[in-house]
Each structure stands twice: as structure tokens, then as C-alpha cells.
Motif scaffolding. Structure first.
Motif, mmCIF file in Angstrom:
data_model
loop_
_atom_site.group_PDB
_atom_site.id
_atom_site.type_symbol
_atom_site.label_atom_id
_atom_site.label_comp_id
_atom_site.label_asym_id
_atom_site.label_seq_id
_atom_site.Cartn_x
_atom_site.Cartn_y
_atom_site.Cartn_z
ATOM 1 N N MET A 175 -6.585 50.379 -12.529
ATOM 2 C CA MET A 175 -6.441 51.040 -11.233
ATOM 3 C C MET A 175 -7.304 50.326 -10.196
ATOM 4 S SD MET A 175 -6.222 55.078 -12.098
ATOM 5 C CE MET A 175 -4.976 55.276 -10.836
ATOM 6 N N LEU A 176 -8.341 49.643 -10.671
ATOM 7 C CA LEU A 176 -9.305 49.059 -9.751
ATOM 8 C C LEU A 176 -8.713 47.984 -8.851
ATOM 9 C CD1 LEU A 176 -12.600 48.960 -11.830
ATOM 10 C CD2 LEU A 176 -11.885 50.561 -10.068
ATOM 11 N N ASP A 177 -7.916 47.103 -9.415
ATOM 12 C CA ASP A 177 -7.298 46.063 -8.594
ATOM 13 C C ASP A 177 -6.490 46.698 -7.464
ATOM 14 O OD1 ASP A 177 -8.354 44.424 -10.526
ATOM 15 O OD2 ASP A 177 -6.548 43.227 -10.777
ATOM 16 N N ALA A 178 -5.693 47.692 -7.833
ATOM 17 C CA ALA A 178 -4.860 48.370 -6.840
ATOM 18 C C ALA A 178 -5.720 49.079 -5.793
ATOM 19 C CB ALA A 178 -3.927 49.353 -7.532
ATOM 20 N N CYS A 179 -6.825 49.644 -6.240
ATOM 21 C CA CYS A 179 -7.736 50.335 -5.321
ATOM 22 C C CYS A 179 -8.299 49.379 -4.279
ATOM 23 C CB CYS A 179 -8.921 50.933 -6.078
ATOM 24 S SG CYS A 179 -8.560 52.504 -6.836
ATOM 25 N N GLU A 212 2.928 47.747 -4.870
ATOM 26 C CA GLU A 212 4.229 48.358 -5.187
ATOM 27 C C GLU A 212 4.460 48.403 -6.691
ATOM 28 O OE1 GLU A 212 6.055 49.966 -2.980
ATOM 29 O OE2 GLU A 212 4.388 49.433 -1.652
ATOM 30 N N GLU A 213 4.051 47.301 -7.333
ATOM 31 C CA GLU A 213 4.171 47.203 -8.783
ATOM 32 C C GLU A 213 3.351 48.310 -9.449
ATOM 33 O OE1 GLU A 213 3.713 42.958 -10.001
ATOM 34 O OE2 GLU A 213 2.473 43.849 -11.581
ATOM 35 N N PHE A 214 2.172 48.531 -8.921
ATOM 36 C CA PHE A 214 1.301 49.581 -9.449
ATOM 37 C C PHE A 214 1.973 50.946 -9.343
ATOM 38 C CE2 PHE A 214 -1.815 52.930 -8.489
ATOM 39 C CZ PHE A 214 -2.508 52.955 -9.690
ATOM 40 N N LYS A 215 2.596 51.184 -8.200
ATOM 41 C CA LYS A 215 3.283 52.468 -8.007
ATOM 42 C C LYS A 215 4.365 52.661 -9.062
ATOM 43 C CE LYS A 215 2.902 52.541 -2.952
ATOM 44 N NZ LYS A 215 3.708 52.550 -1.716
#
Lengths: 106, 106
Positions: free
Chosen positions: B9-13, B82-85
Motif C-alpha cells: 500500500m505504501l507505494d500507492a500512498c 489505477e493498478e492499485f485500485k
DNA sequence: ATGGAATACATCATATCACGAGGTATTGTG
DNA sequence: CACAATACCTCGTGATATGATGTATTCCAT
């Protein structure tokens, strides 16, 4: 699915897989497959870890001339699941932060 | 919060933190604090990683006689969000599996 | 003015952990 | 008779979050 994203969910998954009924390695992998794919090496690592943490107990039984190791969840294991549910609230809040739409500044 | 659960989650954060406006290390940490606590060593590791993956670009600028490195998100960075979502949908399905109530067998 | 908190950056060693590769042995099946 | 499926296991590797540690400047309270 991204490996990193799985982390922290796998322990809870395995515990959930044996929560209702004692289960064994091969079956756990098959039961979890629709939700999350994990290899045998991963599972056995997790089972060892959970056993060391006394979140499950092991019992060896024979089935059709083959040995099976049945895993049974403990009180600590059930508590771990509850803990996971609590922590997941934070995960949701992080998700909301990431997906929060732009506040347009002018 | 459990370290393992944060992973992925950190990268996305961090990307989300610079999505609307270029930002710098110290500010990113403060902005994320309400959602997720991360140390400086963690953040700089992540920023290096994201830069190497060309998900952000860096620009050094002076501010009150102190140097600041401003990070700017790239197209690839936006795509990563978007990929994370997308991947988060799987996370939700795993969560539902874990919290699924016992089906009583008789 | 002086010392400490805050700002702002960075590196390195360590621990945790998921996984592929590889191994053993049995049973079922085409 | 060979191969898939069942069922277990170990080991080395790579990714990565973090504490400890370091440098340097500015701001602020005493």
C-alpha cells in the motif's frame, strides 16, 4: 496479484481456512485458490509460523494409507482473525486516501 | 498497524501524496501521518524505488536556503495508482473470505 | 546568544517473509 | 506403465520496511 499486497493477509487467510473445520495443507491451498493463490512452500512456511505463535495446533492422522497433518485453530488464532478485522479498518482508510479525488485548488 | 499489511500500500500512498501537487520528503511523511505512519528511511527507500521505476521525477529547489527535492508523478505513476485500485478489489474479496461467518454443517 | 527542536536530506545492516526449485513417497488413472 | 494428483518437506533468494546513525540548516524559547 501483487506479492506485497498479499502480505499481512495470508496469515489471516490460512487461519480462516481452518476456522470452521480442521484442515490440512493440500486442502487449504485448494480452498484458498478462488481467493488467493499460494504455493506449497509459502503455505508450509505460514503453517510453521502460526504453529510457533500457538495460533494453531497440529495432529497427524492417516487417511487412505497416506499421512495428513490436520491443523486446528486455537483461541489465539481466533483472536488473530479479530485483530485482522480491526486492522483492516485502517487499510480501508488508506485506500480511501489513495483513491480520494483531486481537490482542485485555484 | 501491522507492518505486513502496509506493504503493497505504501507505494500507492506515496504516489497519491504527490498526485495533486509536487511534494517533498518531509511533507509527504506529515501528509500521510493521519493515514499511515512511515519513517524517513522507509520513505526515501520508496522514493528511490519509484524513481527507478520512472513513476516519478525529481527536481531540486531551494527553499529558505535549504534544499528540497520535489517529486512529481509521471504517467506511469498515475497508472500505478489505477493498478492499485484494481488489485484492491481482490483484497476486498480476500477480506470477505476471512470475515465470512461459519456455515454450520450438520 | 545558546541550546534544542524542527526541517530536510541520506546510508547501511537487519529481520521478515513469499516463492521457486527441488526433494520424497503414495495412490489413482488413461 | 507412465503420468497426474495427493501429501508432505527444505533451502536459497529477492524484495522490502525499519531502526540506527549521520549531516546540515533554521527557528524559537530561555
Amino acid at each position: 496479484m501483487d506479492i506485497q499486497l498479499k502480505r499481512g493477509m495470508l496469515d489471516a487467510c490460512v487461519l480462516a481456512a481452518i476456522k470452521n473445520e480442521d484442515s490440512y495443507g493440500y486442502k487449504i491451498i485448494k480452498d484458498l485458490k478462488p481467493y488467493v493463490v499460494l504455493s506449497e512452500s509459502t503455505l508450509y512456511t505460514i503453517l510453521k509460523r502460526l504453529e510457533a505463535a500457538r495460533m494453531l495446533t497440529v495432529r497427524t492422522a492417516e487417511h487412505d494409507g497416506r499421512l495428513r497433518k490436520y491443523y486446528h485453530i486455537t483461541e489465539a488464532g481466533l483472536r488473530r482473525i479479530e485483530e485482522f478485522k480491526e486492522e483492516f479498518k485502517e487499510v480501508i482508510s488508506i485506500y480511501q486516501f489513495v483513491t480520494k479525488e483531486d481537490v482542485h485548488h485555484e
